[in-house]
Design a protein around this motif. Structure first.
Motif, PDB file in Angstrom:
ATOM      1  N   THR A  45       0.753  -1.047  -0.112  1.00 56.71           N
ATOM      2  CA  THR A  45       0.020   0.065   0.025  1.00 56.71           C
ATOM      3  C   THR A  45       0.832   1.215  -0.110  1.00 56.71           C
ATOM      4  O   THR A  45       0.486   2.414  -0.935  1.00 56.71           O
ATOM      5  CB  THR A  45      -0.992  -0.016   1.265  1.00 56.71           C
ATOM      6  OG1 THR A  45      -1.890  -1.121   1.156  1.00 56.71           O
ATOM      7  CG2 THR A  45      -1.655   1.220   1.445  1.00 56.71           C
TER       8      THR A  45
ATOM      9  N   ASN B 202       1.527   4.149  -3.556  1.00 61.57           N
ATOM     10  CA  ASN B 202       1.080   5.612  -3.509  1.00 61.57           C
ATOM     11  C   ASN B 202       1.110   6.161  -4.668  1.00 61.57           C
ATOM     12  O   ASN B 202       2.313   6.522  -5.063  1.00 61.57           O
ATOM     13  CB  ASN B 202       1.882   6.377  -2.301  1.00 61.57           C
ATOM     14  CG  ASN B 202       1.496   7.764  -2.314  1.00 61.57           C
ATOM     15  OD1 ASN B 202       0.170   8.231  -2.519  1.00 61.57           O
ATOM     16  ND2 ASN B 202       2.300   8.623  -1.589  1.00 61.57           N
TER      17      ASN B 202
ATOM     18  N   LEU C 129      -2.855  13.324   3.124  1.00 65.29           N
ATOM     19  CA  LEU C 129      -3.105  12.018   2.337  1.00 65.29           C
ATOM     20  C   LEU C 129      -3.542  10.993   3.216  1.00 65.29           C
ATOM     21  O   LEU C 129      -2.940  11.062   4.508  1.00 65.29           O
ATOM     22  CB  LEU C 129      -1.630  11.715   1.776  1.00 65.29           C
ATOM     23  CG  LEU C 129      -1.699  10.318   0.956  1.00 65.29           C
ATOM     24  CD1 LEU C 129      -2.559  10.368  -0.217  1.00 65.29           C
ATOM     25  CD2 LEU C 129      -0.229   9.905   0.475  1.00 65.29           C
TER      26      LEU C 129
ATOM     27  N   VAL D 183      -5.233   7.153   3.495  1.00 67.22           N
ATOM     28  CA  VAL D 183      -5.645   5.800   2.694  1.00 67.22           C
ATOM     29  C   VAL D 183      -7.064   5.210   3.491  1.00 67.22           C
ATOM     30  O   VAL D 183      -7.057   5.131   4.578  1.00 67.22           O
ATOM     31  CB  VAL D 183      -4.505   4.587   2.846  1.00 67.22           C
ATOM     32  CG1 VAL D 183      -5.009   3.247   2.244  1.00 67.22           C
ATOM     33  CG2 VAL D 183      -3.070   5.305   2.275  1.00 67.22           C
TER      34      VAL D 183
ATOM     35  N   GLU E 230      -7.595  -0.607  -1.652  1.00 70.12           N
ATOM     36  CA  GLU E 230      -7.397   0.961  -0.889  1.00 70.12           C
ATOM     37  C   GLU E 230      -7.777   1.853  -1.564  1.00 70.12           C
ATOM     38  O   GLU E 230      -7.821   1.906  -3.062  1.00 70.12           O
ATOM     39  CB  GLU E 230      -5.785   0.917  -0.656  1.00 70.12           C
ATOM     40  CG  GLU E 230      -5.289   0.360   0.528  1.00 70.12           C
ATOM     41  CD  GLU E 230      -5.232  -1.449   0.465  1.00 70.12           C
ATOM     42  OE1 GLU E 230      -5.580  -2.095   1.244  1.00 70.12           O
ATOM     43  OE2 GLU E 230      -4.927  -1.895  -0.672  1.00 70.12           O
TER      44      GLU E 230
ATOM     45  N   TYR F 209      -6.766   5.926  -2.086  1.00 66.03           N
ATOM     46  CA  TYR F 209      -5.870   7.100  -1.788  1.00 66.03           C
ATOM     47  C   TYR F 209      -6.684   8.182  -2.050  1.00 66.03           C
ATOM     48  O   TYR F 209      -7.132   8.591  -2.822  1.00 66.03           O
ATOM     49  CB  TYR F 209      -4.629   6.769  -2.698  1.00 66.03           C
ATOM     50  CG  TYR F 209      -3.794   5.871  -2.639  1.00 66.03           C
ATOM     51  CD1 TYR F 209      -2.597   5.575  -1.629  1.00 66.03           C
ATOM     52  CD2 TYR F 209      -4.021   4.377  -3.266  1.00 66.03           C
ATOM     53  CE1 TYR F 209      -1.840   4.475  -1.390  1.00 66.03           C
ATOM     54  CE2 TYR F 209      -3.308   3.356  -3.250  1.00 66.03           C
ATOM     55  CZ  TYR F 209      -2.297   3.262  -2.258  1.00 66.03           C
ATOM     56  OH  TYR F 209      -1.591   2.319  -2.048  1.00 66.03           O
TER      57      TYR F 209
ATOM     58  N   TRP G 240      -6.242  12.204  -1.533  1.00 62.76           N
ATOM     59  CA  TRP G 240      -5.427  13.539  -1.421  1.00 62.76           C
ATOM     60  C   TRP G 240      -6.225  14.800  -1.189  1.00 62.76           C
ATOM     61  O   TRP G 240      -6.930  15.107  -2.303  1.00 62.76           O
ATOM     62  CB  TRP G 240      -4.319  13.596  -2.535  1.00 62.76           C
ATOM     63  CG  TRP G 240      -3.409  14.652  -2.292  1.00 62.76           C
ATOM     64  CD1 TRP G 240      -2.934  15.259  -1.089  1.00 62.76           C
ATOM     65  CD2 TRP G 240      -2.653  15.516  -3.310  1.00 62.76           C
ATOM     66  NE1 TRP G 240      -2.072  16.465  -1.378  1.00 62.76           N
ATOM     67  CE2 TRP G 240      -1.905  16.470  -2.628  1.00 62.76           C
ATOM     68  CE3 TRP G 240      -2.719  15.210  -4.613  1.00 62.76           C
ATOM     69  CZ2 TRP G 240      -1.170  17.038  -3.575  1.00 62.76           C
ATOM     70  CZ3 TRP G 240      -1.886  16.023  -5.420  1.00 62.76           C
ATOM     71  CH2 TRP G 240      -1.074  16.931  -5.039  1.00 62.76           C
TER      72      TRP G 240
ATOM     73  N   TRP H 294      -1.582   9.705   6.149  1.00 61.47           N
ATOM     74  CA  TRP H 294      -0.274   8.949   5.644  1.00 61.47           C
ATOM     75  C   TRP H 294       0.603   8.799   7.029  1.00 61.47           C
ATOM     76  O   TRP H 294       1.604   7.540   7.001  1.00 61.47           O
ATOM     77  CB  TRP H 294       0.386   9.744   4.522  1.00 61.47           C
ATOM     78  CG  TRP H 294       1.534   9.176   4.013  1.00 61.47           C
ATOM     79  CD1 TRP H 294       2.807   9.435   3.924  1.00 61.47           C
ATOM     80  CD2 TRP H 294       1.206   7.921   3.175  1.00 61.47           C
ATOM     81  NE1 TRP H 294       3.242   8.613   3.094  1.00 61.47           N
ATOM     82  CE2 TRP H 294       2.479   7.663   2.545  1.00 61.47           C
ATOM     83  CE3 TRP H 294       0.033   7.389   2.623  1.00 61.47           C
ATOM     84  CZ2 TRP H 294       2.691   6.593   1.643  1.00 61.47           C
ATOM     85  CZ3 TRP H 294       0.311   6.015   1.774  1.00 61.47           C
ATOM     86  CH2 TRP H 294       1.502   5.846   1.350  1.00 61.47           C
TER      87      TRP H 294
END
Length: 184
Positions: free
Chosen positions: A87, A91, A103, A105, A137, A139, A141, A171
């Motif tokens: 993971t 990124n 950031l 997850v 997952e 991600y 941002w 993060w």
């Protein structure tokens, strides 16, 4: 260092709800027979020696025990150290690492049955916020912060709808958990 698993409990000690002291988290894991337990922060991040069971089974065992302890269900998602390392490695927003609080997850309990649901999100509408789905997952941002991000709310709702339960970590927490597993 022996192999490790990371249990992520959803909604623990956040906003004054579902209070579960870290000392009791450690004690309960020991009562369940888990060894070498570390609880990171207060928000349900538990690193333990790999019990030799698949992560899904570990999650079910912990979910049942936590539900009995707290009198209400708490979703638990488990990743192996190798999965957590993958993971971090995958990124898609390396530029966000300089501001790790931007950031996040979102860990899904299972891969979305309908990954296309995420394709239907008009991400441009939420700029500068951005997201990427990668397996189990998401991600996320949010350069201006996740607290008021409409994209974060949309992505999390979508994750719950198509991938079972979901729980997010910033993060800093993700990389700290990886270090606690003995990973990079």
């Amino acid at each position: 260092m022996p192999s490790r698993q990371v249990a992520l409990l959803r909604g623990i000690n956040v906003g004054g709800r579902t209070m579960f002291p870290t000392a009791r988290q450690r004690e309960l894991m020991a009562e369940l027979g888990y060894r070498d337990v570390t609880v990171h922060l207060q928000t349900g991040n538990i690193v333990l020696a790999d019990p030799g069971t698949p992560p899904e089974q570990t999650a079910r065992t912990i979910e049942e025990a936590v539900a009995a302890e707290l009198g209400r269900p708490v979703a638990v998602t488990v990743r192996t150290a190798a999965e957590l390392a993958a993971t971090v490695e995958a990124n898609p927003f390396p530029e966000a690492v300089a501001e790790p609080k931007t950031l996040h997850v979102v860990f899904l309990a299972e891969a979305p049955a309908d990954p296309g649901a995420f394709d239907r999100i008009d991400a441009a509408r939420f700029a500068p916020d951005a997201f990427r789905l990668a397996g189990r997952e998401i991600y996320l941002w949010c350069p201006d912060g996740v607290g008021r991000s409409k994209l974060a709310a949309t992505v999390t709702r979508t994750g719950d709808a198509v991938g079972g339960s979901a729980t997010a970590r910033n993060w800093n927490t993700v990389t700290r958990l990886l270090r606690l597993t003995g990973g990079a």
